[in-house]
Design a protein around this motif. Structure first.
Motif, PDB file in Angstrom:
ATOM      1  N   ALA A   1       0.832  -1.198   0.000  1.00 21.64           N
ATOM      2  CA  ALA A   1       0.000   0.000   0.000  1.00 21.64           C
ATOM      3  C   ALA A   1       0.873   1.258   0.000  1.00 21.64           C
ATOM      4  CB  ALA A   1      -0.920   0.005   1.223  1.00 21.64           C
ATOM      5  N   TRP A   2       1.942   1.232   0.788  1.00 23.71           N
ATOM      6  CA  TRP A   2       2.795   2.416   0.875  1.00 23.71           C
ATOM      7  C   TRP A   2       3.538   2.652  -0.431  1.00 23.71           C
ATOM      8  CZ3 TRP A   2       5.398   1.024   6.215  1.00 23.71           C
ATOM      9  CH2 TRP A   2       4.399   1.049   7.193  1.00 23.71           C
ATOM     10  N   ALA A   3       3.873   1.533  -1.121  1.00 13.18           N
ATOM     11  CA  ALA A   3       4.652   1.675  -2.344  1.00 13.18           C
ATOM     12  C   ALA A   3       3.770   2.134  -3.503  1.00 13.18           C
ATOM     13  CB  ALA A   3       5.339   0.358  -2.688  1.00 13.18           C
ATOM     14  N   GLY A   4       2.467   2.122  -3.316  1.00 19.88           N
ATOM     15  CA  GLY A   4       1.596   2.633  -4.366  1.00 19.88           C
ATOM     16  C   GLY A   4       0.630   1.606  -4.890  1.00 19.88           C
ATOM     17  N   GLY A   5       0.350   0.542  -4.126  1.00 23.47           N
ATOM     18  CA  GLY A   5      -0.691  -0.394  -4.497  1.00 23.47           C
ATOM     19  C   GLY A   5      -0.215  -1.509  -5.406  1.00 23.47           C
ATOM     20  N   GLU A   6      -1.157  -1.983  -6.244  1.00 20.05           N
ATOM     21  CA  GLU A   6      -0.926  -3.197  -7.034  1.00 20.05           C
ATOM     22  C   GLU A   6       0.248  -3.056  -8.008  1.00 20.05           C
ATOM     23  OE1 GLU A   6      -2.376  -6.110  -6.598  1.00 20.05           O
ATOM     24  OE2 GLU A   6      -3.456  -5.201  -4.923  1.00 20.05           O
ATOM     25  N   LYS A   7       0.448  -1.825  -8.512  1.00 21.41           N
ATOM     26  CA  LYS A   7       1.420  -1.665  -9.572  1.00 21.41           C
ATOM     27  C   LYS A   7       2.859  -1.521  -9.065  1.00 21.41           C
ATOM     28  CE  LYS A   7      -1.434   1.353 -11.220  1.00 21.41           C
ATOM     29  NZ  LYS A   7      -1.804   2.632 -11.793  1.00 21.41           N
ATOM     30  N   ALA A   8       3.015  -1.502  -7.738  1.00 20.67           N
ATOM     31  CA  ALA A   8       4.346  -1.256  -7.168  1.00 20.67           C
ATOM     32  C   ALA A   8       5.333  -2.354  -7.555  1.00 20.67           C
ATOM     33  CB  ALA A   8       4.240  -1.183  -5.656  1.00 20.67           C
ATOM     34  N   SER A   9       6.582  -1.963  -7.789  1.00 23.71           N
ATOM     35  CA  SER A   9       7.587  -2.959  -8.169  1.00 23.71           C
ATOM     36  C   SER A   9       8.071  -3.697  -6.929  1.00 23.71           C
ATOM     37  CB  SER A   9       8.767  -2.278  -8.864  1.00 23.71           C
ATOM     38  OG  SER A   9       9.520  -1.571  -7.914  1.00 23.71           O
ATOM     39  N   PRO A  10       8.410  -4.999  -7.087  1.00 28.87           N
ATOM     40  CA  PRO A  10       8.825  -5.815  -5.938  1.00 28.87           C
ATOM     41  C   PRO A  10      10.036  -5.221  -5.214  1.00 28.87           C
ATOM     42  CG  PRO A  10       8.536  -7.172  -7.896  1.00 28.87           C
ATOM     43  CD  PRO A  10       8.364  -5.758  -8.333  1.00 28.87           C
ATOM     44  N   GLU A  11      10.939  -4.566  -5.974  1.00 32.48           N
ATOM     45  CA  GLU A  11      12.137  -4.032  -5.318  1.00 32.48           C
ATOM     46  C   GLU A  11      11.761  -2.936  -4.319  1.00 32.48           C
ATOM     47  OE1 GLU A  11      12.529  -3.600  -9.222  1.00 32.48           O
ATOM     48  OE2 GLU A  11      12.377  -5.749  -8.827  1.00 32.48           O
TER      49      GLU A  11
ATOM     50  N   ARG B   1      -6.718   5.487   7.142  1.00 33.52           N
ATOM     51  CA  ARG B   1      -7.223   5.062   5.834  1.00 33.52           C
ATOM     52  C   ARG B   1      -6.117   4.540   4.947  1.00 33.52           C
ATOM     53  NH1 ARG B   1     -11.347   9.723   4.550  1.00 33.52           N
ATOM     54  NH2 ARG B   1     -13.103   9.009   5.796  1.00 33.52           N
ATOM     55  N   ASN B   2      -4.896   5.037   5.146  1.00 40.63           N
ATOM     56  CA  ASN B   2      -3.788   4.642   4.271  1.00 40.63           C
ATOM     57  C   ASN B   2      -2.815   3.669   4.936  1.00 40.63           C
ATOM     58  OD1 ASN B   2      -4.201   6.418   1.833  1.00 40.63           O
ATOM     59  ND2 ASN B   2      -4.355   7.878   3.504  1.00 40.63           N
ATOM     60  N   PHE B   3      -3.258   3.012   5.978  1.00 38.07           N
ATOM     61  CA  PHE B   3      -2.415   2.043   6.693  1.00 38.07           C
ATOM     62  C   PHE B   3      -1.085   2.654   7.129  1.00 38.07           C
ATOM     63  CE2 PHE B   3      -4.569  -0.167   3.146  1.00 38.07           C
ATOM     64  CZ  PHE B   3      -5.560  -0.777   3.885  1.00 38.07           C
ATOM     65  N   ASP B   4      -1.081   3.937   7.429  1.00 36.66           N
ATOM     66  CA  ASP B   4       0.162   4.607   7.788  1.00 36.66           C
ATOM     67  C   ASP B   4       0.384   4.465   9.298  1.00 36.66           C
ATOM     68  OD1 ASP B   4       2.233   6.298   8.197  1.00 36.66           O
ATOM     69  OD2 ASP B   4       1.308   8.065   7.296  1.00 36.66           O
TER      70      ASP B   4
END
Lengths: 346, 373
Positions: free
Chosen positions: A40-50, A308-311
């Motif tokens: 979620a922090w990296a930007g959701g589904e499209k986030a790169s594994p690295e 809301r953003n799991f922060d």
């Protein structure tokens, strides 16, 4: 005074287990979410594994929960942890202010100070409307005014804060445009942390007026519950002291009514201060809704956005601050007892 | 002292007598002879009802509460439309019909329609059900937790008391709303799993909330709000029950029960609980109001019920977007129902506090009795 000091130290020590408990509780809540916070922090589904892996490393998300907790608390202590959502250090967001900020605008003021300012405004309403109303109602006991004041307390605690907010927005903004709802002007320099005071100190009167104009309505909404409650408490406390022997004696001596009222009010202050202290906590608790209604970027909004953003880092930092202020408010109430009433000893 | 010695009978008194007689009959049919053995208790109840009938705030509160409960039960059955009837898809003229206005087909919308052409009256009626069920579930599930822990804490004292009180300290150390938001936001995923594996539970909840089966996935958010409120709500309760238990524990009848060899649980349930019931009832009544208010606040923040489920707080939130455009009825009308409902519970609780306090009531009754002679 030495006793008072010992009392304060003892109370401050009891803060520590409570604060640990509070943060642990919220930490456990946060860990209940099955979702992957790193993703979620990296930007959701499209986030790169690295990127996700790097975030996991950075926040120790692969470690057992107690390691995570200790890590988080240590970092919070040194203000060394960055909110994955706002990319600011958490205490910068909340207290110290940021140079390049969230939600479009940078602010020299932390979210906490924005809420504090709102709360103080609300407090002014409570003190300067609530207490006089209570005294008036006691002096005119059983009059229509008295019953109106008493029912005001009940109506106050029954009113949904957000509904009152919209009602006033409708009246004062939609129908008659006398208030402003957008923007939040800041003085050029931060001195005390309270914007209005800073603006006045700097001689930026127009900014001070803008801030007051912006906060007048939200503060009234936030304080509305408190006004009725304080009026009711003041009425009852004042009635009790108004019938006391020393007032009778004062009347017999022929003292002026204003003088008598001062005596009575001073002796009625202990219950009033207690409830005022409790109200302070209540005001903070009501802040999230009021801030949402009026679009004020305060601490309550910050916490809701964090949830809301799991922060979690921001959430736990905010909860820590909330709990600390809450407990400090209670402590200050206890100390003021001793200052108001010399009969109170610790 | 019987009620006739104190009061002149009025219409309401006959009503409450009728109501009480019914209850006594029911208990008698279960336990024959109960009313004879407990005559003084029944007389006491009658006096309480008579006192309540003479309290204006109590009557107004009772009327508001009773209408809320009736609307909550029957509202969805009599609602002219369903909560998910989006009339706008039939005809765009169904949007933003003001209160009392007529639709394109000539039908009257008493409270107007919203941006999807939903009938506001129906939304309010369905919303009452949501509030009622949430409040009931919180009380039924939450109050026993708080009461039992408070009884244990107050009765046993010592280490267990210390432990329970420190835990309540943690919960009371910061605003309940924030904690409730945190719980309500994190729980839905878990509850969704629970509902999927237990279809019977899902069906019960659907019929309780009077929802369309298509809205089953949205139940999880609603239930998580209930659980979140219970979690933040019990500590305050435990505190109050503990305080009352502490003073009730010192009574002679507790001493006597102990001497007769009664167990701790027996004493707590048979002797202490009935004696602290009055303050608990008062707080419960007041708390129904605050639970409804908290639930509305949570759904206003977008955390509770999700659209199209009708929920008063959520309706206000959804309608607030249109306030600037002048469509005030979308947000301001449903809020009035929240206000009236919560006010009703507060008025009733306030009146009950006076009625249930035997000392205050007795002094009034003696004065009245003298006057009547």
């Amino acid at each position: 005074m030495a006793e008072l000091k010992r009392f304060i130290v003892r109370r401050l020590v009891t803060f520590i287990p409570t604060l640990i408990g509070v943060t642990l509780l919220v930490f456990i809540i946060a860990n209940l979410i099955p979702a992957d916070p790193a993703r979620a922090w990296a930007g959701g589904e499209k986030a790169s594994p690295e990127v996700i892996e790097r975030i996991r490393e950075e926040y120790h998300l692969n470690d057992p929960w107690y390691v995570q907790y200790v890590f988080l608390m240590k970092k919070l202590f040194t203000n060394d942890i960055v909110s994955p959502r706002t990319h600011n250090k958490i205490w910068d967001d909340l207290i110290f202010g940021t140079s390049q900020g969230v939600a479009g605008a940078g602010t020299k003021y932390g979210r906490f100070f924005i809420t504090l300012q709102l709360t103080l405004f609300a407090f002014l309403y409570i003190v300067f409307i609530g207490i006089p109303l209570g005294v008036l109602s006691a002096l005119k006991k059983d009059s229509p005014l008295d019953s109106a004041v008493r029912s005001l307390a009940l109506v106050g605690v029954s009113t949904p804060v957000f509904w009152l907010g919209y009602l006033l927005i409708y009246i004062f903004f939609v129908r008659f445009r006398v208030i402003e709802l957008a923007g939040f002007p800041e003085p050029t320099q931060r001195i005390t942390g309270i914007m209005v005071i800073d603006a006045l100190l700097l001689g930026e009167n127009d900014i001070a007026i803008q801030i007051i104009n912006r906060l007048a309505l939200p503060a009234f909404v936030l304080g509305f519950i408190g006004i009725g409650v304080i009026a009711r408490i003041t009425r009852n406390a004042f009635l009790e002291t108004w019938n006391a022997d020393y007032i009778e004696f004062g009347k017999a001596r022929g003292l002026r009514k204003s003088r008598l009222m001062r005596h009575a009010l001073k002796n009625a202050l202990v219950p009033i201060v207690t409830v005022l202290g409790l109200q302070f906590g209540g005001l903070l608790g009501g802040a999230p809704i009021t801030e949402t209604v009026f679009g004020i970027p305060g601490m309550g909004r910050y916490m809701i956005e964090a949830i809301r953003n799991f922060d979690y880092p921001a959430l736990i930092g905010g909860v820590l601050l909330f709990a600390l202020i809450y407990m400090l408010a209670n402590l200050i109430v206890d100390i003021t007892y001793a200052l108001i009433d010399p009969r109170v000893r610790y | 002292m019987s009620a006739e010695e104190v009061y002149e009978k009025k219409l309401l008194d006959h009503l409450s007598d009728f109501f009480l007689k019914g209850i006594v009959k029911i208990i008698d049919s279960i336990r024959p002879g109960w009313s004879v053995r407990n005559k003084s208790k029944i007389d006491e109840w009658r006096l309480m009802f008579y006192a309540l009938n003479r309290s204006p705030t109590g009557i107004v509160g009772l009327i508001l509460v009773a209408s809320f409960i009736l609307i909550g039960i029957f509202g969805p059955l009599v609602a002219p439309y369903s909560y998910n009837d989006l009339l706008v898809f039939k005809n765009t003229h169904y949007r933003f019909i003001p209160p009392g206005g007529r639709g394109p087909g000539g039908e009257i919308f008493l409270l107007g329609t919203d941006d999807y052409g939903r009938d506001m009256l129906s939304l309010v009626l369905y919303g009452a059900r949501t509030s009622l069920v949430v409040a009931l579930l919180v009380i039924i599930l939450g109050a026993p937790i708080g009461i039992i822990l408070g009884l244990i804490s107050g009765y046993y004292g010592g280490k267990i008391d210390e432990l329970i009180m420190r835990i309540t300290d943690i919960f009371l150390a910061f605003p309940g709303l924030i904690l409730a938001i945190a719980f309500a936001a994190t729980l839905p995923d878990r509850i969704r799993g629970l509902l999927e594996t237990n279809p019977w539970l899902q069906n019960i909840m659907l019929s309780l909330f009077s929802l369309d089966p298509a809205d089953a996935p949205r139940l999880a958010n609603l239930l998580s709000v209930i659980i979140a409120i219970i979690i933040v709500w019990w500590p305050g309760y435990t505190r109050i029950v503990r305080g009352s238990t502490l003073s009730a524990r010192e009574n002679v009848y507790v001493e006597a029960a102990k001497a007769m060899g009664m167990g701790s649980w027996g004493i707590m349930i048979k002797h202490i609980f009935p004696n602290i019931l009055a303050p608990i009832l008062v707080i419960l009544t007041l708390d129904v109001g605050s639970v409804i208010l908290l639930e509305a606040g949570l759904s206003y923040l977008g955390i509770g019920a999700q659209p199209p489920i009708a929920d008063w707080g959520r309706i206000v939130y959804d309608g607030s977007r249109w306030l600037i455009r002048g469509y005030w009825w979308l947000s301001l009308l449903p809020g009035i129902f929240i206000l009236l409902t919560v006010l009703g519970f507060n008025l009733l609780g306030d009146a009950l506090r006076d009625v249930l306090d035997p000392k205050a009531r007795r002094s009034i009754e003696f004065k009245l009795k003298k006057k009547k002679r």
